[in-house]
Design an enzyme around this catalytic site. Structure first.
Site, PDB file in Angstrom:
ATOM      1  N   ASP A 137       0.441  -0.997   0.524  1.00 61.35           N
ATOM      2  CA  ASP A 137      -0.149  -0.203   0.017  1.00 61.35           C
ATOM      3  C   ASP A 137       1.180   1.189  -0.419  1.00 61.35           C
ATOM      4  O   ASP A 137       1.477   1.418   1.610  1.00 61.35           O
ATOM      5  CB  ASP A 137      -0.801   0.267   0.922  1.00 61.35           C
TER       6      ASP A 137
ATOM      7  N   ASP B  76      -2.952   2.446  -5.514  1.00 64.15           N
ATOM      8  CA  ASP B  76      -1.809   2.032  -4.784  1.00 64.15           C
ATOM      9  C   ASP B  76      -2.394   1.268  -4.321  1.00 64.15           C
ATOM     10  O   ASP B  76      -1.303   1.749  -2.665  1.00 64.15           O
ATOM     11  CB  ASP B  76      -2.310   3.744  -3.629  1.00 64.15           C
ATOM     12  N   GLU B  77      -2.551   0.173  -4.372  1.00 60.69           N
ATOM     13  CA  GLU B  77      -2.335  -1.147  -3.425  1.00 60.69           C
ATOM     14  C   GLU B  77      -2.819  -2.627  -4.403  1.00 60.69           C
ATOM     15  O   GLU B  77      -2.512  -2.142  -5.732  1.00 60.69           O
ATOM     16  CB  GLU B  77      -4.075  -1.652  -2.771  1.00 60.69           C
TER      17      GLU B  77
HETATM   18 MG   LIG Z   1      -2.125   4.400   0.023  1.00 61.60          MG
END
Ligand SMILES: [Mg+2]
Length: 443
Positions: free
Chosen positions: A16, A111-112
């Site tokens: 993350d 973003d993961e």
């Molecule tokens: Mg994040």
């Protein structure tokens, strides 16, 4: 279901990015580094921050804080307008950097991402080392501002939760033997799948913290969630990864002896694509990802052609069809066979996907129970990369189920009702090129 006896057996790595949009802005503009910045969708005090740098977070500013309030909290705050196209471009560079170290099983959002660890890397030492390598790869290939939190755990749910335990720049392994220890400091809302509605529901049932959530029996979890989702959640929380069915199912395959009019290699390839599409739909229905695709063909004269493609854990029809075409070109067309008599397509190296939040909370799996707050978000949010394509594949499955086989497809051979087969491209109806561009992503 069972868990492994090895308390350190870590199967998943979850990554993350920290304060992603703000970090990209700081990467691109060195004058923003080390300073409190907020990213806003428009330059107006009435809008809300969609990201805040760690320096801004220190002032209590976070995603969702109104800009006027953020400026009150931190008069030196720098507000930067969002540039989604750039965040998507960075996303691709980050995925590429991670792929240089380990296969990316599923991109969860901009973003993961989650990565199933190779069997040789599932000890604590090896997994932590991989985590460090992944972090280094991103810093070196994309930029020193792109820090991330990495979680390692027996299933993907817990690996994602582990990224919450240390921020920024975290690296946390949570083994089965430690549960629930490290989780107890989290709030219920920190868990994927527990939104405001679910939290209220749990509170009404007397579950107000992690310890009491942990203490719930599976049956009580099921009651609280209003369906099988609760069972799934309980098992994920407790670190279970493999359903019993994994040991039973290792392959999904289809083969066909070709009618005379389909024996030319080009037409046979379309039959193979049709078989691969069927196998992929089955894979998704059973909730597996496939690690490999094997294709074989036999010519009328008895010559055999065979190829195997490493897919890297996917359940996406487009990825599987791309693999098929490349195998076909290399292992069949390259030998210029005259006429083919039989083709077979096998997806193998299958892994179940029970340990993924997407599967548990997406409507596809579980349409009956009342939707969780988080569900709606997950389904409504545009997704990226592999995940988006998988969602498209799932959508095609649903359409075909509802309106009949071959209503929509990926440019495959259709089986005409009434027995007669015709070569026909259906792909134009839902073409990959028509998927909304990644830049349309909004957090
Ligand atoms: Mg994040």
């Amino acid at each position: 279901m069972r868990t492994s006896d090895d308390p350190d057996l870590l199967r998943w790595l979850f990554l993350d990015l920290n304060s992603y949009f703000a970090s990209v802005e700081q990467q691109l503009d060195p004058s923003l580094r080390g300073r409190p910045i907020a990213v806003a969708p428009v330059m107006s005090d009435s809008t809300c921050a969609i990201a805040a740098s760690y320096e801004a977070k220190a002032f209590g500013i976070k995603t969702g804080t109104p800009i006027w309030e953020a400026k009150e909290k931190c008069p030196d705050l720098i507000v930067v307008p969002a540039r989604h196209d750039i965040y998507v471009r960075f996303h691709h560079r980050i995925v590429a950097a991670v792929k240089g170290v380990i296969g990316v099983t599923r991109v969860e959002s901009v973003d993961e991402m989650g990565c199933l660890l190779p069997e040789s890397k599932r000890t604590r030492a090896a997994a932590l080392d991989l985590g460090r390598q992944v972090k280094r790869a991103i810093l070196e290939a994309v930029g020193p501002c792109l820090r991330c939190s990495v979680g390692l755990a027996p299933n993907r749910f817990l690996a994602k939760v582990a990224t919450e335990l240390e921020k920024p720049d975290g690296l946390v392994a949570v083994g089965l033997g430690e549960l629930p220890g490290p989780l107890l400091k989290l709030k219920l809302r920190d868990l994927p799948g527990i939104g405001a509605n679910m939290e209220r529901r749990l509170l009404r049932a007397g579950v107000g913290d992690m310890q009491s959530l942990w203490n719930l029996a599976p049956r009580a979890a099921r009651r609280n969630w209003g369906g099988v989702t609760g069972d799934g959640f309980w098992y994920m929380l407790h670190g279970f990864d493999l359903p019993a069915k994994e040991t039973q199912r290792r392959t999904i395959g289809h083969s066909r002896v070709l009618e005379p009019d389909l024996r030319l290699a080009d037409k046979a390839r379309l039959v193979a694509r049709r078989l691969a599409t069927k196998a992929a739909a089955r894979l998704r229905r059973l909730d597996y990802v496939a690690g490999h695709l094997a294709v074989s063909a036999r010519s009328e004269s008895g010559q055999r052609y065979f190829g195997d493609f490493r897919l890297g854990a996917t359940q996406d029809s487009a990825a599987i069809l791309e693999a098929l075409d490349s195998l076909w070109a290399r292992h069949v067309t390259a030998w210029s066979p005259r006429r083919l008599k039989k083709v077979s397509v096998v997806l193998h190296d299958l892994t179940p996907l029970v340990d993924t939040t997407l599967d548990l909370f997406a409507v596809r799996r579980d349409p009956a129970p009342a939707p969780l707050g988080k569900v709606v978000q997950l389904v409504a949010a545009p997704r990226l990369g592999d995940t988006r394509r998988t969602l498209l594949s799932a959508k095609l499955d649903a359409l075909n189920k509802r309106y009949g086989r071959d209503t929509v497809g990926f440019g495959v051979l259709s089986d005409k009702p009434g027995g007669g087969r015709e070569l026909e491209y259906l792909g134009a109806k839902v073409a990959f090129t028509r998927i909304p561009d990644l830049a349309e992503f909004v957090e």
